[in-house]
Design a protein around this motif. Structure first.
Motif, mmCIF file in Angstrom:
data_model
loop_
_atom_site.group_PDB
_atom_site.id
_atom_site.type_symbol
_atom_site.label_atom_id
_atom_site.label_comp_id
_atom_site.label_asym_id
_atom_site.label_seq_id
_atom_site.Cartn_x
_atom_site.Cartn_y
_atom_site.Cartn_z
ATOM 1 N N ARG A 44 0.867 -1.148 -0.090
ATOM 2 C CA ARG A 44 0.060 -0.010 0.066
ATOM 3 C C ARG A 44 0.948 1.118 -0.056
ATOM 4 N NH1 ARG A 44 -1.697 4.110 0.042
ATOM 5 N NH2 ARG A 44 -3.333 5.144 0.942
ATOM 6 N N HIS A 45 1.840 1.175 0.782
ATOM 7 C CA HIS A 45 2.811 2.354 0.754
ATOM 8 C C HIS A 45 3.748 2.417 -0.308
ATOM 9 C CE1 HIS A 45 0.956 3.446 4.658
ATOM 10 N NE2 HIS A 45 1.521 2.497 5.242
ATOM 11 N N VAL A 142 3.503 12.715 4.510
ATOM 12 C CA VAL A 142 4.223 11.679 4.732
ATOM 13 C C VAL A 142 4.225 10.635 3.448
ATOM 14 C CG1 VAL A 142 5.276 9.601 6.271
ATOM 15 C CG2 VAL A 142 4.470 12.096 7.077
ATOM 16 N N GLN A 143 3.082 10.416 3.129
ATOM 17 C CA GLN A 143 2.980 9.640 2.028
ATOM 18 C C GLN A 143 3.539 10.199 0.886
ATOM 19 O OE1 GLN A 143 0.880 6.091 2.145
ATOM 20 N NE2 GLN A 143 2.212 6.250 0.159
ATOM 21 N N LEU A 159 10.677 -1.871 4.473
ATOM 22 C CA LEU A 159 11.168 -2.911 5.084
ATOM 23 C C LEU A 159 11.654 -2.832 6.455
ATOM 24 C CD1 LEU A 159 12.648 -5.253 2.178
ATOM 25 C CD2 LEU A 159 10.370 -5.654 3.262
ATOM 26 N N ALA A 160 12.266 -1.512 6.493
ATOM 27 C CA ALA A 160 13.097 -1.153 7.810
ATOM 28 C C ALA A 160 12.014 -0.834 8.736
ATOM 29 C CB ALA A 160 14.142 -0.197 7.460
ATOM 30 N N LYS A 161 11.021 0.088 8.180
ATOM 31 C CA LYS A 161 10.276 0.727 9.109
ATOM 32 C C LYS A 161 8.982 -0.021 9.620
ATOM 33 C CE LYS A 161 8.938 4.290 11.557
ATOM 34 N NZ LYS A 161 9.821 4.716 12.630
ATOM 35 N N PHE A 162 8.429 -0.845 8.726
ATOM 36 C CA PHE A 162 7.274 -1.549 8.916
ATOM 37 C C PHE A 162 7.515 -2.849 9.278
ATOM 38 C CE2 PHE A 162 5.545 2.044 6.409
ATOM 39 C CZ PHE A 162 4.480 2.622 7.287
ATOM 40 N N GLU A 163 8.679 -3.526 8.640
ATOM 41 C CA GLU A 163 8.785 -5.109 8.928
ATOM 42 C C GLU A 163 10.060 -5.130 9.790
ATOM 43 O OE1 GLU A 163 7.257 -7.777 7.593
ATOM 44 O OE2 GLU A 163 5.790 -6.320 7.283
ATOM 45 N N ALA B 25 3.726 8.172 11.133
ATOM 46 C CA ALA B 25 2.305 8.848 10.851
ATOM 47 C C ALA B 25 1.667 7.643 9.799
ATOM 48 C CB ALA B 25 2.405 10.216 10.519
ATOM 49 N N LEU B 26 2.376 7.036 9.173
ATOM 50 C CA LEU B 26 1.761 6.327 8.073
ATOM 51 C C LEU B 26 0.977 4.979 8.686
ATOM 52 C CD1 LEU B 26 4.557 5.675 5.519
ATOM 53 C CD2 LEU B 26 2.525 7.235 5.179
ATOM 54 N N PRO B 27 -0.241 4.928 8.017
ATOM 55 C CA PRO B 27 -1.123 3.909 8.848
ATOM 56 C C PRO B 27 -0.785 2.388 8.573
ATOM 57 C CG PRO B 27 -2.267 4.848 6.996
ATOM 58 C CD PRO B 27 -0.920 5.722 6.954
#
Lengths: 205, 149
Positions: A44-45, A142-143, A159-163, B25-27
């Protein structure tokens, strides 16, 4: 303690994948349930579009199923599935590139790195009257900043931030060296700082 | 160590920590409720298509044929055709240049032998005898006929 139970304790997804390897359909359903939200968030991001993200996540699961016979738990399952996810994202990029080459309209925002820094900078600048962006606005900015990164930078950052992947894991998933990943992330963070500077100074978190 | 948690505050990465935190901030996205079922249906359909007779395998087979077997057959066929055409258009052995080379060599050897024999015969011949009345053996000069007056 059996090998399977030891593996389940260390890497639950790998243990489930071994059951998929043995033809357990229920295990595959568990794996989908366990990973789909994470993959959808990642894509999504990465693409900026939710339905495209779901399509890509489904493509990852399809590839996981097709590759089940050759699966060996030599590395963390997350690294393996992130590698597949990165390949799927690369394929999307190539398809988008070919569409561009043939002058066809693009239905995904995978090549959104064309978004100019100026556009993002304007959004993040003092042109806002009260400089009190609410969380929704911050998300949008941010998006947009994420979409302003190159494809490789964006994937590494996500990968670093969300995973919560380490440098090693990102390097393995993206087929790069660790120094290359460090450089990629450093440049990404520099660019993010440039784009999100005003918000950073306001102390938004 | 995760990339976001630099242990060295002096590094540029640590200085960018605030921008890094803005990414929070990203959901987190969640999939649609039907995604699990549609994914499983898609995988099942794909697996059924793979196992269905006459679906995937012939495509792969014919693709491999197209990749290497057809060019190979064309090369072999070309060689065979060339051989046949060459045989059909080749003149008979006696008309080929150099076809009766052995016979020619024999003829040349025979000629050489004959020449050698003649040379030997010439060597064995007695020397020429001088003509009578002439000391040097030369023939006498012819007398000029008398001119009419």
């Amino acid at each position: 303690m059996t090998v399977a139970s030891e593996l389940a304790a260390v890497d639950p997804s790998a243990a489930i994948m071994l059951r998929v390897h043995d033809g357990d359909a229920e295990a595959f359903e568990q794996l989908v349930a366990l990973w789909q939200d994470r993959l959808v968030t990642l894509f999504r991001h990465h693409t900026g579009d939710h339905s495209t993200a779901e399509d890509l996540a489904q493509e990852v699961f399809l590839r996981v199923y097709r590759a089940r016979a050759g699966y060996k738990p030599t590395a963390k399952f997350s690294t393996w599935i992130h590698t597949i996810a990165n390949n799927v994202a690369s394929d999307l990029r190539q398809r988008a590139y070919r569409r561009r080459e043939h002058g066809m309209p693009m239905n995904v925002s995978a090549s959104s790195s064309a978004i100019g820094l100026e556009q993002i900078a304007v959004a993040a600048s003092g042109q806002r009257p009260a400089r009190q962006a609410d969380r929704g606005e911050l998300q949008d900015v941010v998006q947009e900043a994420i979409r302003g990164l190159s494809d490789n930078q964006r994937m590494a950052v996500l990968l670093a931030k969300f995973e919560q992947c380490s440098y090693d894991e990102i390097a393995a998933a993206m087929g790069l060296t660790v120094p290359a990943v460090k450089s990629l992330l450093f440049r990404a963070r520099e660019q993010l700082r440039e784009m999100l500077g005003p918000y950073e100074r306001e102390g938004h978190r | 160590m995760t990339p976001g948690a630099d242990a060295h505050p002096e590094t540029p990465a640590a200085a960018l920590g605030a921008a890094w935190n803005l990414l929070d901030a990203l959901p987190r996205s969640s999939s649609t409720p039907s995604m699990t079922s549609t994914t499983l249906e898609m995988v099942a359909a794909s697996a059924a298509a793979v196992h269905a007779p006459g679906s995937q395998r012939p495509v792969t087979f014919w693709r491999s044929i197209m990749h290497w077997a057809l060019p190979a057959a064309a090369v072999i066929g070309g060689l065979f055709l060339g051989f046949i055409l060459g045989r059909a258009t080749l003149p008979p052995p006696e008309r080929r240049p150099g076809g009766n080379l052995l016979e020619r060599i024999e003829q040349l050897e025979q000629q050489q032998r004959e020449q050698r024999g003649r040379a030997e015969e010439w060597k064995r011949r007695p020397p020429l005898s001088p003509q009578p009345g002439r000391p040097n053996g030369r023939p006498a000069p012819r007398e000029m006929p008398a001119q009419p007056r």
